[in-house]
Design a protein around this motif. Structure first.
Motif, PDB file in Angstrom:
ATOM      1  N   THR A 166       0.870  -1.060   0.156  1.00 57.53           N
ATOM      2  CA  THR A 166       0.028   0.012   0.064  1.00 57.53           C
ATOM      3  C   THR A 166       0.945   1.289  -0.037  1.00 57.53           C
ATOM      4  OG1 THR A 166      -1.709  -1.232   1.194  1.00 57.53           O
ATOM      5  CG2 THR A 166      -1.867   1.458   1.300  1.00 57.53           C
ATOM      6  N   ALA A 167       1.851   1.194   0.699  1.00 63.78           N
ATOM      7  CA  ALA A 167       2.952   2.317   0.690  1.00 63.78           C
ATOM      8  C   ALA A 167       3.402   2.665  -0.482  1.00 63.78           C
ATOM      9  CB  ALA A 167       4.057   2.265   1.842  1.00 63.78           C
ATOM     10  N   LYS A 168       3.915   1.662  -1.133  1.00 58.08           N
ATOM     11  CA  LYS A 168       4.562   1.817  -2.580  1.00 58.08           C
ATOM     12  C   LYS A 168       3.563   2.315  -3.563  1.00 58.08           C
ATOM     13  CE  LYS A 168       7.850  -1.654  -2.104  1.00 58.08           C
ATOM     14  NZ  LYS A 168       8.416  -3.170  -2.599  1.00 58.08           N
ATOM     15  N   THR A 169       2.044   1.795  -3.551  1.00 59.74           N
ATOM     16  CA  THR A 169       1.078   2.540  -4.263  1.00 59.74           C
ATOM     17  C   THR A 169       0.915   3.812  -4.206  1.00 59.74           C
ATOM     18  OG1 THR A 169       0.002   0.403  -4.624  1.00 59.74           O
ATOM     19  CG2 THR A 169      -1.185   1.933  -5.089  1.00 59.74           C
ATOM     20  N   SER A 170       1.030   4.224  -2.772  1.00 60.84           N
ATOM     21  CA  SER A 170       0.956   5.748  -2.404  1.00 60.84           C
ATOM     22  C   SER A 170       1.911   6.395  -3.057  1.00 60.84           C
ATOM     23  CB  SER A 170       0.563   5.790  -1.084  1.00 60.84           C
ATOM     24  OG  SER A 170      -0.359   5.166  -0.392  1.00 60.84           O
ATOM     25  N   ILE A 171       3.114   5.861  -2.962  1.00 60.65           N
ATOM     26  CA  ILE A 171       4.367   6.607  -3.770  1.00 60.65           C
ATOM     27  C   ILE A 171       4.072   6.760  -5.292  1.00 60.65           C
ATOM     28  CG2 ILE A 171       6.919   6.340  -4.301  1.00 60.65           C
ATOM     29  CD1 ILE A 171       7.155   5.166  -1.445  1.00 60.65           C
ATOM     30  N   GLU A 172       3.465   5.908  -5.610  1.00 68.46           N
ATOM     31  CA  GLU A 172       3.272   5.945  -7.251  1.00 68.46           C
ATOM     32  C   GLU A 172       2.256   7.232  -7.475  1.00 68.46           C
ATOM     33  OE1 GLU A 172       2.147   2.264  -8.980  1.00 68.46           O
ATOM     34  OE2 GLU A 172       4.154   1.340  -8.796  1.00 68.46           O
ATOM     35  N   SER A 173       1.400   7.504  -6.731  1.00 69.76           N
ATOM     36  CA  SER A 173       0.589   8.368  -6.885  1.00 69.76           C
ATOM     37  C   SER A 173       1.004   9.977  -6.693  1.00 69.76           C
ATOM     38  CB  SER A 173      -0.775   8.284  -6.062  1.00 69.76           C
ATOM     39  OG  SER A 173      -0.500   8.549  -4.742  1.00 69.76           O
ATOM     40  N   SER A 209      -9.675  15.553  -0.667  1.00 71.53           N
ATOM     41  CA  SER A 209      -9.705  14.500  -1.839  1.00 71.53           C
ATOM     42  C   SER A 209      -8.372  13.707  -2.158  1.00 71.53           C
ATOM     43  CB  SER A 209     -10.180  15.094  -3.193  1.00 71.53           C
ATOM     44  OG  SER A 209      -9.278  15.959  -3.551  1.00 71.53           O
ATOM     45  N   ILE A 210      -8.779  12.529  -2.378  1.00 70.05           N
ATOM     46  CA  ILE A 210      -7.813  11.384  -3.009  1.00 70.05           C
ATOM     47  C   ILE A 210      -7.943  10.782  -4.193  1.00 70.05           C
ATOM     48  CG2 ILE A 210      -6.871  11.170  -0.554  1.00 70.05           C
ATOM     49  CD1 ILE A 210      -8.349   8.339  -0.449  1.00 70.05           C
ATOM     50  N   PRO A 211      -7.017  10.244  -4.908  1.00 75.17           N
ATOM     51  CA  PRO A 211      -7.284   9.501  -6.203  1.00 75.17           C
ATOM     52  C   PRO A 211      -7.592   8.121  -5.899  1.00 75.17           C
ATOM     53  CG  PRO A 211      -4.674   9.817  -5.870  1.00 75.17           C
ATOM     54  CD  PRO A 211      -5.499  10.512  -4.796  1.00 75.17           C
ATOM     55  N   TRP A 212      -8.582   7.819  -5.003  1.00 76.80           N
ATOM     56  CA  TRP A 212      -8.975   6.406  -4.932  1.00 76.80           C
ATOM     57  C   TRP A 212      -9.522   5.557  -5.810  1.00 76.80           C
ATOM     58  CZ3 TRP A 212      -5.710   5.426  -1.171  1.00 76.80           C
ATOM     59  CH2 TRP A 212      -5.956   4.225  -0.360  1.00 76.80           C
ATOM     60  N   GLY A 213      -9.529   4.518  -5.758  1.00 77.60           N
ATOM     61  CA  GLY A 213     -10.054   3.648  -6.893  1.00 77.60           C
ATOM     62  C   GLY A 213     -11.592   3.543  -7.086  1.00 77.60           C
ATOM     63  N   TRP A 255      14.187   7.151 -11.065  1.00 78.96           N
ATOM     64  CA  TRP A 255      15.060   6.907  -9.862  1.00 78.96           C
ATOM     65  C   TRP A 255      14.377   7.358  -8.516  1.00 78.96           C
ATOM     66  CZ3 TRP A 255      16.827  11.101  -6.675  1.00 78.96           C
ATOM     67  CH2 TRP A 255      16.513  12.438  -7.325  1.00 78.96           C
ATOM     68  N   MET A 256      13.565   8.585  -8.584  1.00 74.23           N
ATOM     69  CA  MET A 256      12.877   9.051  -7.367  1.00 74.23           C
ATOM     70  C   MET A 256      11.981   7.860  -6.675  1.00 74.23           C
ATOM     71  SD  MET A 256      12.711  11.204  -4.819  1.00 74.23           S
ATOM     72  CE  MET A 256      13.402  12.527  -5.326  1.00 74.23           C
ATOM     73  N   GLN A 257      11.167   7.309  -7.643  1.00 71.82           N
ATOM     74  CA  GLN A 257      10.318   6.498  -7.415  1.00 71.82           C
ATOM     75  C   GLN A 257      10.936   5.177  -6.579  1.00 71.82           C
ATOM     76  OE1 GLN A 257       6.622   5.895  -7.702  1.00 71.82           O
ATOM     77  NE2 GLN A 257       6.704   7.896  -7.579  1.00 71.82           N
ATOM     78  N   ASN A 258      11.854   4.704  -7.188  1.00 71.97           N
ATOM     79  CA  ASN A 258      12.889   3.521  -6.849  1.00 71.97           C
ATOM     80  C   ASN A 258      13.360   3.728  -5.583  1.00 71.97           C
ATOM     81  OD1 ASN A 258      12.100   2.136  -9.196  1.00 71.97           O
ATOM     82  ND2 ASN A 258      14.164   2.602 -10.159  1.00 71.97           N
ATOM     83  N   TRP A 259      14.033   5.101  -5.124  1.00 76.38           N
ATOM     84  CA  TRP A 259      14.514   5.439  -4.059  1.00 76.38           C
ATOM     85  C   TRP A 259      13.584   5.501  -2.928  1.00 76.38           C
ATOM     86  CZ3 TRP A 259      14.026   9.991  -0.740  1.00 76.38           C
ATOM     87  CH2 TRP A 259      15.075   9.910   0.370  1.00 76.38           C
ATOM     88  N   LEU A 260      12.175   6.100  -3.162  1.00 76.01           N
ATOM     89  CA  LEU A 260      11.343   6.158  -2.008  1.00 76.01           C
ATOM     90  C   LEU A 260      10.942   4.653  -1.789  1.00 76.01           C
ATOM     91  CD1 LEU A 260       9.403   9.122  -3.469  1.00 76.01           C
ATOM     92  CD2 LEU A 260      10.720   9.136  -1.222  1.00 76.01           C
ATOM     93  N   LYS A 261      10.509   4.002  -2.776  1.00 74.16           N
ATOM     94  CA  LYS A 261      10.073   2.533  -2.523  1.00 74.16           C
ATOM     95  C   LYS A 261      11.311   1.575  -1.700  1.00 74.16           C
ATOM     96  CE  LYS A 261       6.904   2.458  -6.539  1.00 74.16           C
ATOM     97  NZ  LYS A 261       6.771   1.648  -7.907  1.00 74.16           N
ATOM     98  N   SER A 262      12.322   2.054  -2.071  1.00 74.22           N
ATOM     99  CA  SER A 262      13.434   1.086  -1.316  1.00 74.22           C
ATOM    100  C   SER A 262      13.584   1.673   0.286  1.00 74.22           C
ATOM    101  CB  SER A 262      14.874   1.468  -2.037  1.00 74.22           C
ATOM    102  OG  SER A 262      15.396   2.896  -1.501  1.00 74.22           O
ATOM    103  N   LYS A 263      13.215   2.855   0.342  1.00 77.84           N
ATOM    104  CA  LYS A 263      12.888   3.086   1.983  1.00 77.84           C
ATOM    105  C   LYS A 263      11.660   2.576   2.521  1.00 77.84           C
ATOM    106  CE  LYS A 263      13.741   7.429   3.203  1.00 77.84           C
ATOM    107  NZ  LYS A 263      14.869   7.218   3.851  1.00 77.84           N
ATOM    108  N   VAL A 264      10.577   2.188   1.671  1.00 81.45           N
ATOM    109  CA  VAL A 264       9.601   1.492   2.064  1.00 81.45           C
ATOM    110  C   VAL A 264       9.815  -0.006   2.535  1.00 81.45           C
ATOM    111  CG1 VAL A 264       7.282   0.537   1.427  1.00 81.45           C
ATOM    112  CG2 VAL A 264       7.703   2.989   1.054  1.00 81.45           C
ATOM    113  N   GLU A 265      10.710  -0.552   1.620  1.00 81.97           N
ATOM    114  CA  GLU A 265      11.009  -2.030   1.943  1.00 81.97           C
ATOM    115  C   GLU A 265      11.926  -2.207   3.266  1.00 81.97           C
ATOM    116  OE1 GLU A 265      12.909  -2.802  -1.557  1.00 81.97           O
ATOM    117  OE2 GLU A 265      11.176  -3.246  -2.758  1.00 81.97           O
TER     118      GLU A 265
END
Length: 355
Positions: A166-173, A209-213, A255-265
């Protein structure tokens, strides 16, 4: 017990493992599958289940692996990358498909496969968890009470923590911004652009408001052309969120997406059972017909979002195990009815009143 083969793909992930354990506790023997044998093996050994190691990029192998599978519960994100190959393989192998995504793009992609899925007799039902089941069911119930509604607003208030997925999905948005539906079309908006006061069920709160499904799913469930989704947020945090609009271009870079997702992991692990058990989720919805001056508000109380995802996914699975209807794309409420959320452990009945 039904002897049709069930596959849980991504069973080694946080939510996939919860679903697998609960399925076994209910007497099912799903096949556990995923991309990483080292992560998958400990769980299959513990639960004494069959396992398959499948790379979604290997199309032929994936389709062969699904030939004897009646239904897949797809739990491996990011779904923006993984859902497409799995849905296509399920159509080609005539395997019913469900997943636990909340991503607008996945719902739109599934809807575009409607005709192919119907021709193959395959059900595509993404979003069989939180938040989609509670809000989708509430949206359908509200629409039933006001069939002429022109506007639908949904939201939820939860103290639940985030799983890694869920955290990674939030980062993508972060790089994409917000999203609403206007006059039947999905529109991109800035982060924090829309705010309002909402009483989700435990007092009025400032909400953003959020970009929810639901911007996608609720439209297919109700046909209401104008849809927004909200969560509570402090005004200070909302201001910080709004400032991100100026660097969305940076937040969307690989690169920013990958960096943020690596912190999530490294830092995000998902709430434990004790924390989940003590949490509830307040779900709220509103329908309006401004031309007639009509407005109705609905609420439903549910368990923690992750527990809803587990029980909801298995409830849809059980529904599909005895399903004899047509194939195609379905939202949870369109497939199982608006009362689905009320049947889940920890859920109240849907309550709707004139506002």
């Amino acid at each position: 017990m039904n002897n049709k083969n069930i596959m849980i793909y991504g069973a080694n992930g946080y939510t996939g493992e919860l679903i697998a354990r609960k399925a076994v506790a209910q007497g099912y023997r799903p096949i556990l599958a995923g991309r990483n044998p080292q992560k998958l093996q400990p769980l299959t050994d513990e639960l004494n289940l069959a396992a398959m190691v499948i790379d979604l990029e290997s199309t032929d192998t994936l389709e062969r692996s699904l030939q004897d599978i009646y239904l897949v519960i797809h739990c491996a994100g990011p779904f923006s990358t993984t859902a497409g190959p799995m849905m296509r393989a399920c159509i080609n192998s005539k395997t019913h498909y469900q997943d636990i995504t909340g991503e607008i793009a996945v719902f739109e992609a599934a809807h575009k496969l409607e005709a192919e899925a119907r021709a193959a007799g395959v059900v595509l039902c993404p979003g069989t968890g939180f938040d989609v089941i509670p809000t989708d069911c509430l949206a359908a119930a509200l629409h039933k009470k006001m069939p002429t509604a022109t506007h639908l607003t949904l939201g939820f208030d939860s103290d639940s923590g985030l799983s890694p997925g869920t955290a990674k999905t939030s980062i993508e948005s972060l790089g994409a911004g917000g999203a609403i539906r206007r006059n039947g079309k999905i529109e991109a908006i800035g982060h924090g652009e829309l705010t309002r006061e909402i009483d989700f069920g435990r007092g009025a709160k400032f909400a953003v408001s959020i970009p929810w499904g639901d911007v996608a799913t609720a439209f297919y469930s109700t046909g209401i052309p104008n849809i927004e989704a909200y969560i509570p947020m402090s005004p200070q945090r909302a201001k910080k969120l709004k400032r991100l609009n100026s660097i969305r271009w940076l937040l969307s870079t690989r690169w920013m997406q990958n960096w943020l997702k690596s912190k999530v992991e490294k830092s995000v692990h998902g709430p434990d059972k004790e924390r989940r058990t003590g949490q509830k989720t307040w779900v709220w919805g509103e329908v309006r017909n401004d031309r007639r001056g009509e407005r109705k508000v609905g609420r439903v109380l549910t368990a923690n979002g992750y527990d809803v995802t587990v029980s909801g996914s298995l409830a849809v699975m059980e529904f599909l195990l005895s399903y004899t209807g047509e194939g195609g794309y379905f939202t949870p409420s369109a497939l199982c009815g608006p009362g689905l959320v009320e049947k889940l452990p920890g859920s109240s009945n849907i309550e709707i009143r004139i506002a």
